[in-house]
Scaffold this active site. Structure first.
Site, PDB file in Angstrom:
ATOM      1  N   HIS A  49       3.624  -2.433   2.990  1.00 55.21           N
ATOM      2  CA  HIS A  49       3.663  -1.081   2.414  1.00 55.21           C
ATOM      3  C   HIS A  49       4.938  -0.905   1.605  1.00 55.21           C
ATOM      4  O   HIS A  49       6.021  -1.230   2.094  1.00 55.21           O
ATOM      5  CB  HIS A  49       3.597  -0.028   3.528  1.00 55.21           C
ATOM      6  CG  HIS A  49       2.277  -0.031   4.251  1.00 55.21           C
ATOM      7  ND1 HIS A  49       1.973  -0.971   5.195  1.00 55.21           N
ATOM      8  CD2 HIS A  49       1.187   0.771   4.134  1.00 55.21           C
ATOM      9  CE1 HIS A  49       0.737  -0.746   5.654  1.00 55.21           C
ATOM     10  NE2 HIS A  49       0.247   0.299   5.028  1.00 55.21           N
ATOM     11  N   ASP A 102       0.816  -1.218   0.000  1.00 50.54           N
ATOM     12  CA  ASP A 102       0.000   0.000   0.000  1.00 50.54           C
ATOM     13  C   ASP A 102       0.851   1.269   0.000  1.00 50.54           C
ATOM     14  O   ASP A 102       2.016   1.271   0.416  1.00 50.54           O
ATOM     15  CB  ASP A 102      -0.877   0.038   1.257  1.00 50.54           C
ATOM     16  CG  ASP A 102      -2.046  -0.933   1.183  1.00 50.54           C
ATOM     17  OD1 ASP A 102      -2.048  -1.816   0.305  1.00 50.54           O
ATOM     18  OD2 ASP A 102      -2.957  -0.817   2.023  1.00 50.54           O
TER      19      ASP A 102
HETATM   20 ZN    ZN Z   1      -2.667   3.200   3.220  1.00 53.32          ZN
END
Ligand code: ZN
Length: 226
Positions: A191, A46
């Site tokens: 992430h 992400d």
């Molecule tokens: Zn996010």
């Protein structure tokens, strides 16, 4: 809190294991019931693209010949269109994660729709790719988010394993979280954009070969939930 409880951040009372049906609208949060998904894992990244870490992660995925899903933020897609193009060119999947990583609780439907639409356009301009996957920031999927996503023909995708790598967690912590929680059919939250130094690439260099040795296959989110 049990595994399912940790996963399902939805305010809705949802929930069964695989596709959760709310007014006939699927929210993919837990994807482990089908026996043929039992050895499949979807890595998701992400908040990118990031000028350093996304390329590093793509290099690692390429070394092992595996595919993942990137939930991109529009402001970063705007800055690094070449990385969006690389993700698609190398066979990965892209999902929409809003334009500005908006605090979605309390946002109006028109604001959320605008965030999704702007990012959708940036992804398309960079790569010619149209996505139908939406992961709301922080996994918030209230009634407004569900309604907007449904109207825009997006599937909501959350996760089943949260590595908390954005903190950033240590390499060992990320590895331990994944290795202790994975047993097939998982959507792992990582992430590629981390504000401070990221330990995610170093953790991936351990996690991927371990899981491959254990017989797991890495797939995109769409492959896992179809
Ligand atoms: Zn996010």
């Amino acid at each position: 809190m049990g595994k399912i409880g940790r996963i399902l951040r939805c305010a809705a009372s949802v929930l069964t294991l695989l596709s959760i049906s709310v007014s006939s609208f699927p929210i993919f949060a837990k994807a482990k019931i089908e026996s043929d998904t039992k050895r499949m894992i979807a890595l998701t990244f992400d908040d990118g693209p990031h000028g350093k870490y996304t390329d590093e992660i793509l290099d690692i995925l390429g070394e092992y010949g595996i595919k993942a899903t990137f939930f991109v933020v529009g402001v970063c897609a705007e800055k690094y269109p070449q990385i969006i193009a690389r993700e698609i060119a190398e066979g990965h999947e892209i999902g929409n994660h809003t334009y500005s990583h908006i605090h979605i609780n309390g946002a109006s439907d028109s604001v959320i729709a605008g965030e999704i639409d702007k990012t959708e356009q940036l992804i398309f301009e960079s790569s010619g790719y149209s996505t139908t996957l939406f992961r709301p920031p922080e996994g918030v999927c209230n009634d407004t988010v569900r309604s907007v996503a449904k109207n825009m023909n997006y599937s909501l995708v959350l996760w089943t394993v949260d590595t908390r790598d954005w903190i950033p967690s240590s390499k060992e912590s990320i590895i331990n979280t994944v290795m202790s929680e994975v047993d097939g059919g998982e959507i792992i939250l990582m992430h590629d954009y981390v504000a401070k130094n990221s330990n995610t690439p170093d953790a991936l260099r351990v996690i991927i070969p371990k899981l491959l040795d254990m017989g797991y296959t890495f797939v995109t989110v769409s492959e896992l939930i179809k």
